[in-house]
Design an enzyme around this catalytic site. Structure first.
Site, PDB file in Angstrom:
ATOM      1  CG  LEU A  46       4.039 -23.210  22.269  1.00 23.01           C
ATOM      2  CD1 LEU A  46       4.355 -24.654  22.908  1.00 23.01           C
ATOM      3  CD2 LEU A  46       4.887 -22.174  22.669  1.00 23.01           C
ATOM      4  CG  ASP A  47       6.152 -19.775  16.151  1.00 15.37           C
ATOM      5  OD1 ASP A  47       5.043 -19.385  15.872  1.00 15.37           O
ATOM      6  OD2 ASP A  47       7.048 -18.613  16.687  1.00 15.37           O
ATOM      7  NE  ARG A  48       6.708 -26.807  10.977  1.00 17.96           N
ATOM      8  CZ  ARG A  48       5.799 -27.791  10.517  1.00 17.96           C
ATOM      9  NH1 ARG A  48       5.909 -28.949  10.640  1.00 17.96           N
ATOM     10  NH2 ARG A  48       4.812 -27.389   9.486  1.00 17.96           N
TER      11      ARG A  48
END
Length: 309
Positions: A42-44
């Site tokens: 997952l993106d930050r």
């Protein structure tokens, strides 16, 4: 002699503001694990479900990577960043004026119609700001250095879009997509199509395949007791073996009789007590001269010592 680590699947709720890699490292240290994998980053800025295979179960990571995902997406109208999310560089910030334009052009009926059209998409170009590698460098780094990056196109499926609502800052929706689909790129493409600045304000992954976020533990609450074994998470047909057959399996031999009917992912060979996986097997892509192929043999050196006596 028991292995100095415990194998299992950990269902973790990733908070926003931390990378998936950082979460994996923290989990590894917290549980004193030999190895911890992940089943899709997952993106930050994003949050939600991460399934972390631990110990020997990292062998199963690829199975989850290809599964569909569902997300809750909250979109900010009037703000556009180069990445389409809160971590990107702001390109346009016209929230007050753009929201007035949005309200005048998009009734809830039209918004629903536009978002339902996403299900007609069959391909998607990856966003320029992404972790995809080009010549060994991150595509995002190349883009921000001013290097022209060719957008890679991939096949996708948008299975459904539902729960569409207008919000204080824009709108939200839930979307069920094939693996590898970029939700922030869907939003950026809508921004281009509508001529209105848009970006994601929040993204929550609510499921990976048949596994939902309900019950996922936060990093500050997980313990080794939260590890789930294969019977709970990844059930497959079994072939139970005796001591002689066990010796054959861990030394690379094959069992020829009483083999189970397997599903697409194969079957397990397990100890007579049905607690320990000896091997993960498949009938697919096997040579004709063997009954099955080993996808993974969970070799325990202590077993070899025992059989050498």
């Amino acid at each position: 002699m028991a292995k100095p680590y415990v194998s299992g699947f950990l269902f973790v709720y990733k908070p926003p503001g931390i990378t998936s890699s950082d979460l994996v490292l923290k989990t590894k240290r917290l549980l004193s694990q030999k190895s911890v994998g992940h089943t899709g980053t997952l993106d930050r800025f994003a949050e939600g479900l991460l399934i972390l295979p631990c110990g020997d179960y990292t062998a199963f990571s690829q199975v989850f990577l290809g599964k569909d995902k569902t997300y809750l997406a909250e979109v900010i109208v009037g703000l556009r960043t180069d990445s389409g999310d809160p971590d990107g560089m702001v390109e346009v910030d016209e929230r007050e004026s753009s929201r007035k334009t949005f309200e005048s052009l998009f009734s809830i009926h039209r918004l629903e119609e536009e978002l339902q059209n996403l299900t007609k998409l069959t391909t998607q170009k990856a966003p320029k700001i992404s972790a995809l590698k080009v010549g060994g460098k991150r595509q995002s780094d190349l883009f921000r250095e001013g290097t022209v990056v060719e957008e890679k196109e991939r096949n996708i499926t948008i299975h459904s879009v539902k729960d569409i609502h207008k919000t204080e800052f824009g709108f939200s929706f839930r979307v069920h997509v094939s693996s590898g689909t970029y939700i922030r790129k869907l939003v950026l493409d809508l921004s281009d199509k509508w001529g209105i600045p848009l970006s994601l304000g929040r993204l929550v992954r609510e499921s990976i395949g048949e596994y939902g976020v309900t019950g996922a533990k936060t990093l500050d609450t997980i313990t080794a007791g939260d590890l789930k074994d294969w019977k709970e998470v990844f059930p497959l047909p079994l072939r139970i073996v005796d001591e002689t057959e066990k010796k054959a399996v861990i030394h690379g031999g094959y069992i020829w009789d009483k083999l189970p009917k397997a599903d697409a992912l194969g079957f397990y060979i397990v100890d007579s007590d049905q607690s320990t996986i000896l091997a993960w097997c498949s009938y697919e892509e096997k040579p004709n001269h063997i009954p099955y192929r080993y996808r993974k043999v969970f070799f325990d050196p202590s077993a070899k010592i025992m059989f050498s006596k």
